[in-house]
Design a protein around this motif. Structure first.
Motif, PDB file in Angstrom:
ATOM      1  N   VAL A  23       5.405   0.545   9.095  1.00  0.00           N
ATOM      2  CA  VAL A  23       5.742   2.243   8.549  1.00  0.00           C
ATOM      3  C   VAL A  23       6.522   2.598   7.953  1.00  0.00           C
ATOM      4  O   VAL A  23       6.832   3.151   7.300  1.00  0.00           O
ATOM      5  CB  VAL A  23       5.164   2.502  10.319  1.00  0.00           C
ATOM      6  N   ALA A  24       7.947   1.690   8.491  1.00  0.00           N
ATOM      7  CA  ALA A  24       8.838   1.821   6.825  1.00  0.00           C
ATOM      8  C   ALA A  24       8.323   1.817   4.966  1.00  0.00           C
ATOM      9  O   ALA A  24       8.482   2.242   4.611  1.00  0.00           O
ATOM     10  CB  ALA A  24      10.044   0.749   6.689  1.00  0.00           C
ATOM     11  N   MET A  25       7.633   0.683   4.919  1.00  0.00           N
ATOM     12  CA  MET A  25       6.693   1.029   3.553  1.00  0.00           C
ATOM     13  C   MET A  25       5.859   1.858   3.688  1.00  0.00           C
ATOM     14  O   MET A  25       5.977   2.530   2.605  1.00  0.00           O
ATOM     15  CB  MET A  25       5.746  -0.771   3.647  1.00  0.00           C
ATOM     16  N   MET A  26       5.635   2.130   4.357  1.00  0.00           N
ATOM     17  CA  MET A  26       4.768   3.663   4.539  1.00  0.00           C
ATOM     18  C   MET A  26       5.741   4.603   4.210  1.00  0.00           C
ATOM     19  O   MET A  26       5.191   6.030   3.322  1.00  0.00           O
ATOM     20  CB  MET A  26       3.367   3.786   5.538  1.00  0.00           C
ATOM     21  N   ILE A 192      -4.985  -1.447   8.227  1.00  0.00           N
ATOM     22  CA  ILE A 192      -3.277  -2.070   7.539  1.00  0.00           C
ATOM     23  C   ILE A 192      -2.500  -2.173   6.212  1.00  0.00           C
ATOM     24  O   ILE A 192      -2.291  -1.200   5.777  1.00  0.00           O
ATOM     25  CB  ILE A 192      -2.951  -2.878   8.614  1.00  0.00           C
ATOM     26  N   GLY A 193      -3.708  -2.696   5.607  1.00  0.00           N
ATOM     27  CA  GLY A 193      -3.766  -3.042   3.883  1.00  0.00           C
ATOM     28  C   GLY A 193      -3.958  -1.695   3.224  1.00  0.00           C
ATOM     29  O   GLY A 193      -3.644  -1.789   2.143  1.00  0.00           O
ATOM     30  N   SER A 194      -5.113  -1.598   3.911  1.00  0.00           N
ATOM     31  CA  SER A 194      -5.891  -0.353   3.114  1.00  0.00           C
ATOM     32  C   SER A 194      -4.742   0.859   3.358  1.00  0.00           C
ATOM     33  O   SER A 194      -4.855   1.931   2.023  1.00  0.00           O
ATOM     34  CB  SER A 194      -6.402   0.222   3.525  1.00  0.00           C
ATOM     35  N   LYS A 195      -3.962   1.017   4.300  1.00  0.00           N
ATOM     36  CA  LYS A 195      -2.824   1.882   4.450  1.00  0.00           C
ATOM     37  C   LYS A 195      -2.019   1.839   3.561  1.00  0.00           C
ATOM     38  O   LYS A 195      -0.976   2.788   3.350  1.00  0.00           O
ATOM     39  CB  LYS A 195      -2.959   1.411   6.073  1.00  0.00           C
ATOM     40  N   LEU A 196      -1.338   1.011   3.254  1.00  0.00           N
ATOM     41  CA  LEU A 196       0.190   0.391   2.116  1.00  0.00           C
ATOM     42  C   LEU A 196      -0.864   0.946   1.125  1.00  0.00           C
ATOM     43  O   LEU A 196       0.166   0.662   0.262  1.00  0.00           O
ATOM     44  CB  LEU A 196       0.111  -0.910   2.957  1.00  0.00           C
ATOM     45  N   ALA A 197      -1.936   1.465   0.878  1.00  0.00           N
ATOM     46  CA  ALA A 197      -2.163   1.295  -0.488  1.00  0.00           C
ATOM     47  C   ALA A 197      -1.001   2.085  -1.063  1.00  0.00           C
ATOM     48  O   ALA A 197      -0.437   2.468  -2.660  1.00  0.00           O
ATOM     49  CB  ALA A 197      -3.713   1.676  -0.775  1.00  0.00           C
ATOM     50  N   PRO A 198      -1.028   3.339  -0.792  1.00  0.00           N
ATOM     51  CA  PRO A 198      -0.156   5.151  -0.973  1.00  0.00           C
ATOM     52  C   PRO A 198       1.320   3.751  -2.337  1.00  0.00           C
ATOM     53  O   PRO A 198       1.718   3.847  -3.329  1.00  0.00           O
ATOM     54  CB  PRO A 198      -0.059   5.046  -0.335  1.00  0.00           C
ATOM     55  N   SER A 303      -1.267   9.169  11.561  1.00  0.00           N
ATOM     56  CA  SER A 303      -1.800   8.756  10.715  1.00  0.00           C
ATOM     57  C   SER A 303      -0.331   7.724  10.637  1.00  0.00           C
ATOM     58  O   SER A 303      -1.294   6.549  10.861  1.00  0.00           O
ATOM     59  CB  SER A 303      -1.995   9.523   9.234  1.00  0.00           C
ATOM     60  N   ARG A 304       0.474   7.442  10.326  1.00  0.00           N
ATOM     61  CA  ARG A 304       1.763   6.519  10.724  1.00  0.00           C
ATOM     62  C   ARG A 304       1.784   5.931  12.065  1.00  0.00           C
ATOM     63  O   ARG A 304       1.459   4.626  12.351  1.00  0.00           O
ATOM     64  CB  ARG A 304       2.687   7.721  10.454  1.00  0.00           C
ATOM     65  N   SER A 305       1.458   7.148  13.078  1.00  0.00           N
ATOM     66  CA  SER A 305       1.299   6.804  15.064  1.00  0.00           C
ATOM     67  C   SER A 305       0.180   5.584  14.729  1.00  0.00           C
ATOM     68  O   SER A 305       0.396   4.018  15.512  1.00  0.00           O
ATOM     69  CB  SER A 305       1.050   7.655  15.958  1.00  0.00           C
ATOM     70  N   ALA A 306      -0.688   5.927  14.092  1.00  0.00           N
ATOM     71  CA  ALA A 306      -1.733   4.976  14.264  1.00  0.00           C
ATOM     72  C   ALA A 306      -2.250   3.901  13.339  1.00  0.00           C
ATOM     73  O   ALA A 306      -2.126   2.739  13.535  1.00  0.00           O
ATOM     74  CB  ALA A 306      -3.306   5.996  13.500  1.00  0.00           C
ATOM     75  N   VAL A 307      -0.808   3.651  12.354  1.00  0.00           N
ATOM     76  CA  VAL A 307      -0.796   2.495  11.577  1.00  0.00           C
ATOM     77  C   VAL A 307       0.367   1.832  12.337  1.00  0.00           C
ATOM     78  O   VAL A 307      -0.055   0.975  12.737  1.00  0.00           O
ATOM     79  CB  VAL A 307      -0.175   2.752  10.433  1.00  0.00           C
TER      80      VAL A 307
END
Length: 543
Positions: A23-26, A192-198, A303-307
């Motif tokens: 989450v910190a990376m997001m 999770i990997g796809s969520k870190l794409a940004p 979205s972040r809570s889901a991640v």
């Protein structure tokens, strides 16, 4: 406070650590991007991501809620402050923190006074319409930074980077998870990997800016990001308390609604129970903390809570770890953050808000209840045409208007007996038998000042349609309350029927309603009788 810590086990720690890191990376690109949406320096988004989750962990009840900046609240900040100060100015930053302080105070007061139920007046269609309208506004507002200017005055290096980042993020959103699963990753890791794409795209774009000197060629970047932790912010503007009060009320309610909708969905998956009033306190404390640390209004991000949930968060410790890592990012050298290109950040915002354009509720409402569909569309249109605050007011007004209209026109069924039984049903829906001279009506709503006249009018219409009625039985099995106006209305109906030789009977009166009727003179004046059930009234009155 910290009730989760009393039951903490060592086995929960690995999941909290991994979720905190992810989450910190997001949060770094998201926080900076949402600060830009709010009209604030990018670093304000990181400031708003450190103290608020710490305070929420102290007071809140959700183990997976990720509190920080979000697109919708950022747009509301920009909408509320634009008439009051120039975006990016020192006064603008002061007012953003002041708005967070007021919103936090509203949430905290609601939690302490235990009035979280007030948020129920925002219906799902209104929330959906608000989200759709806000998403379109936010996406449109990012076209200029995405392209480096509005068409046709486009800055082509910026447009190339922005559109490239947008294409990569759209691909990642739709297909990256499947691609990662095919490489052997577990479904959770792939998601999770796809969520870190940004984060990956923003880092890649930053490397391109540094390597090719794109900032010197006109590609806008975030600029210098001050190193170090945020200091205590006590600055306010005494002239702006009143202008900020109404936006603060609206922001506070939206913060609560957005946070609860995401947290409830995740809590159901774990069988957890959330306390709505404690959530109000936690979110209020988080916003006050954001104000005191130079941030702006924050909320629980769906979205972040889901991640956070998918990455293995077991408790609020995951959010504490996220906040600690973000603090370390500010303590470490921040020179690289100055090269973050705005076109790439704009692309991350556009892709994030596109996920908010869910039209499934509109489709359902259109088929199920056109009034709710109209409230949804009116809210979305109001946000786009009139602005965020006015759009929400329009939607709430329409929802409340529809509620009042329905309550003022209660359903009333003419009852008949199903042959050979003691069951009574609507004659228009079932094959039933009726008795001459007996009219049985079931009122399917509470009786109050807003519908008593409509109920009496419908009764008179049915009496005209059933000439020769000698006994009128009102079956009150669905009536949960009768207010004073309705009590007088029933008394006037009783008097009118007596003059026409028609007896008024009541059947299946609920206990709480009967307790109140006993305190009035209606039962003594009733020209008919009270029956325990519709069947008993039928047996006594049917000829």
């Amino acid at each position: 406070m910290l009730s989760w810590l009393q039951h903490y086990r060592r086995a929960m720690l690995p999941g909290d650590i991994s979720a905190g890191i992810v989450v910190a990376m997001m949060m770094i690109p998201q926080g900076m991007a949402y600060a830009l949406v709010a009209g604030l320096p990018p670093v304000a988004g990181i400031y708003a991501s450190i103290v608020p989750p710490l305070l929420y962990a102290l007071f809140g009840t959700s183990s997976t809620q990720s509190v920080g900046p979000m697109a919708i609240t950022s747009l509301m900040v920009a909408s509320a402050l634009a008439p009051l100060a120039l975006p990016g100015s020192a006064l603008y930053g002061v007012l953003a923190a002041q708005l967070a302080l007021l919103s936090g105070a509203v949430l905290l007061a609601c939690g302490l006074l235990r009035i979280g139920f007030v948020a129920n007046f925002f219906s799902r269609p209104v929330m959906s319409g608000f989200t759709i309208g806000s998403a379109i506004l936010i996406a449109w507002g990012q076209v200029r930074p995405l392209l480096g200017g509005m068409p046709p005055a486009v800055h082509w290096p910026s447009a190339a980077m922005g559109l490239g980042a947008l294409a990569l993020l759209l691909w990642a959103r739709s297909w990256m998870a499947g691609t990662l699963r095919r490489t052997g990753l577990s479904p959770v890791a792939a998601d999770i990997g796809s969520k870190l794409a940004p984060m990956v795209v923003v880092i890649g774009a930053t490397i391109l800016v540094a390597a090719m000197g794109l900032d010197a060629r006109g590609v806008a970047t975030t600029g210098a990001v001050p190193a170090g932790l945020p200091g205590l912010n006590l600055a306010t503007s005494s002239a702006h308390w009143q202008p900020l009060l109404q936006p603060a009320l609206l922001v506070g309610f939206m913060v609560f609604l957005i946070s609860m909708s995401g947290a409830q969905a995740l809590a159901l998956k774990r069988g957890e129970k959330l306390g709505s009033n404690r959530e109000l306190v936690g979110l209020g404390a988080a916003n006050i903390g954001s104000a005191l640390s130079g941030g702006f209004p924050v909320t629980g991000s769906i979205s972040r809570s889901a991640v956070n949930f998918a990455a293995g968060a077991n408790s609020q410790l995951a959010s504490i770890i996220t906040a600690a890592l973000l603090a370390l990012a500010l303590v470490a050298p921040t020179g690289w953050l100055a090269l973050l290109p705005l076109p790439a950040l704009a692309a991350t915002i556009i892709v994030a808000v596109l996920g908010m354009l869910d039209l499934s509720l509109l489709h359902t409402a259109w088929r199920y209840d056109r009034a709710d569909a109209a409230a949804l569309l009116a809210t979305a249109a109001g946000v786009l045409v009139l602005g965020v605050e006015a759009g929400v007011v329009v939607g709430v007004a329409l929802s409340m208007g529809a509620l009042i209209w329905r309550a003022s026109r209660p359903h009333i069924a003419v009852l008949g007996r199903i042959a050979g039984s003691e069951h009574f049903r609507n004659v228009d829906r079932y094959s039933t038998e009726t008795a001459p001279g007996l009219l049985m009506l079931r009122v399917d709503a509470g009786l109050f000042f807003g519908n008593v006249e409509a109920v009496n009018e419908r009764i008179e219409d049915e009496l005209k349609a059933h000439a020769g009625t000698r006994h009128l039985v009102l079956v009150l099995s669905a009536v949960n309350s009768i207010d004073t106006s309705a009590l007088f209305g029933l008394g006037e109906l009783n008097t009118s029927l007596s003059q026409r030789g028609v007896l008024l009977h009541l059947a299946e009166v609920k206990g709480p309603v009967m307790d109140r009727l006993k305190q009035s003179s209606l039962l003594q004046a009733l020209n008919g009788r009270l029956f325990l059930s519709a069947a008993m009234a039928w047996d006594e009155l049917a000829c």
